[in-house]
Design an enzyme around this catalytic site. Structure first.
Site, PDB file in Angstrom:
ATOM      1  N   GLU A 107     -11.247  -1.174  -3.897  1.00  0.00           N
ATOM      2  CA  GLU A 107     -10.539  -0.576  -2.769  1.00  0.00           C
ATOM      3  C   GLU A 107      -9.329   0.199  -3.294  1.00  0.00           C
ATOM      4  OE1 GLU A 107      -9.297  -3.871  -0.297  1.00  0.00           O
ATOM      5  OE2 GLU A 107      -7.573  -4.326  -1.582  1.00  0.00           O
ATOM      6  N   ARG A 164       4.731  -8.272  -0.558  1.00  0.00           N
ATOM      7  CA  ARG A 164       4.229  -7.260  -1.482  1.00  0.00           C
ATOM      8  C   ARG A 164       5.210  -6.088  -1.405  1.00  0.00           C
ATOM      9  NH1 ARG A 164      -1.885  -6.339   0.247  1.00  0.00           N
ATOM     10  NH2 ARG A 164      -0.948  -6.546   2.325  1.00  0.00           N
ATOM     11  N   ASP A 179       0.834  -1.210   0.000  1.00  0.00           N
ATOM     12  CA  ASP A 179       0.000   0.000   0.000  1.00  0.00           C
ATOM     13  C   ASP A 179       0.873   1.268   0.000  1.00  0.00           C
ATOM     14  OD1 ASP A 179      -2.022  -1.944   0.458  1.00  0.00           O
ATOM     15  OD2 ASP A 179      -1.767  -1.716   2.625  1.00  0.00           O
ATOM     16  N   HIS A 212      -3.078  -1.174  -5.348  1.00  0.00           N
ATOM     17  CA  HIS A 212      -3.013  -0.206  -4.253  1.00  0.00           C
ATOM     18  C   HIS A 212      -1.931   0.843  -4.513  1.00  0.00           C
ATOM     19  CE1 HIS A 212      -4.547   0.700  -0.117  1.00  0.00           C
ATOM     20  NE2 HIS A 212      -3.709   1.668  -0.398  1.00  0.00           N
TER      21      HIS A 212
END
Length: 316
Positions: A199, A296, A17, A263
């Site tokens: 999202e 990630r 993120d 994201h």
């Protein structure tokens, strides 16, 4: 000597993120979810490329119990209404999926070293009985023609629930001025793998157009990016002002070895070129629960513009 930027490869490891903000003085800031989901960190550098090796400072730590005591997710650093704010989500150890959006306000001009105070859960507008009553996260803010807007993801429905994106106008850095408006719900098959998810909104503007990217599906290899577009002159609180793309604008690439891109956030490099910051995995097989697998990584992508629209791809 300033480092050279490299694109579409791991840039900052195990930082999901990712969010990069370039302040008015040209200073770059970086924040992201850390694998432990227990704190908010900031990095600062004079050059975008130098964020990779910049010292990381913890500016806030989770509570020991109650709200904001687990699952501290997706912080974003913004400067608005003359102050620094951090927007993030957090859960409760006694109810770990009671994720809600929270706000920190900096008490000085230096977001790395000056103290932050909690403004609590984002305050909804008068007359809004619905916002932030359920699983809510991934808030971002942006400004168009003097007005600030807040976009976030919130789950609705029964069963496994559906994650939609909503928008509202802001009164100040921690209060909404209008009731929520539904922007997008997962309509298409590529938004429904594993979970029905919209999202991770992010906004980029160019030539009178507002582009809002978002992420869809579960967080494995099917995670991908969609996009909506509106005119800056339009009423951004009118859902009909926004046009949603029928197909994703970025998906996993076996050739590039990049899986589950999403994201994202947007910034500019020193030359003024638009850069997308996003996270992705470099493996297809995920060990354990994808949510708790730390691999990630934050990556960079140079955005191409074609016919007035951003184009995302792994060819750079």
């Amino acid at each position: 000597m300033e480092k050279q930027l490299k694109y579409n490869e791991p840039w900052i490891l195990q930082r999901a993120d990712p969010y990069v903000y370039c302040h008015t003085d040209g200073t770059y800031y970086f924040t992201a979810s850390v694998p432990e989901y227990d704190r908010i960190v900031l990095r600062r550098a004079a050059h975008l490329a130098d964020l990779a090796d910049a010292e990381e400072h913890e500016v806030w730590h989770k509570h020991e119990s109650g709200p904001q005591s687990i699952h501290i997710w997706a912080p974003e650093l913004h400067y608005l209404f003359g102050k620094w704010y951090l927007y993030y989500a957090g859960g409760d150890k006694d109810d770990i999926w009671a994720i809600r959006p929270y706000v920190l306000e900096c008490q000085g001009d230096d977001p790395v070293h000056d103290p932050w105070v909690e403004k609590g859960k984002m305050t909804r507008a008068d007359g809004d009985e619905f916002s932030f009553e359920a699983f809510s996260l991934d808030a971002t803010v942006f400004e168009v023609k003097g007005s600030w807007y807040y976009i976030w993801a919130e789950k609705v429905g029964v069963g496994r629930q559906i994650s939609n994106l909503y928008i509202a106008r802001m009164k100040n850095g921690y209060t909404l001025d209008s009731v929520q408006v539904l922007l997008t719900t997962p309509d298409y098959d590529w938004e429904r793998h594993g979970f029905w998810v919209n999202e991770g909104p992010a906004v980029i503007q160019k030539d009178g157009k507002v582009f809002m990217t978002y992420s869809a599906s579960d967080t494995g290899v099917h995670y991908c990016m969609g996009m909506m577009t509106a005119d800056a002159d339009a009423d951004l609180l009118d859902p009909l002002s926004w046009k949603k793309e029928r197909y994703p604008v970025l998906t996993s690439s076996e050739k590039a070895g990049i899986y589950g891109p999403g994201h994202n956030s947007f910034t500019k490099d020193e030359a003024g070129d638009d850069i997308m910051v996003y996270h992705a995995r470099t493996e297809t097989e995920i060990v354990g629960n994808p949510l708790y697998n730390p691999n990630r990584h934050a990556m960079l992508m140079k955005i191409r513009w074609q016919d007035g629209r951003p184009v995302f791809g792994f060819d750079e």
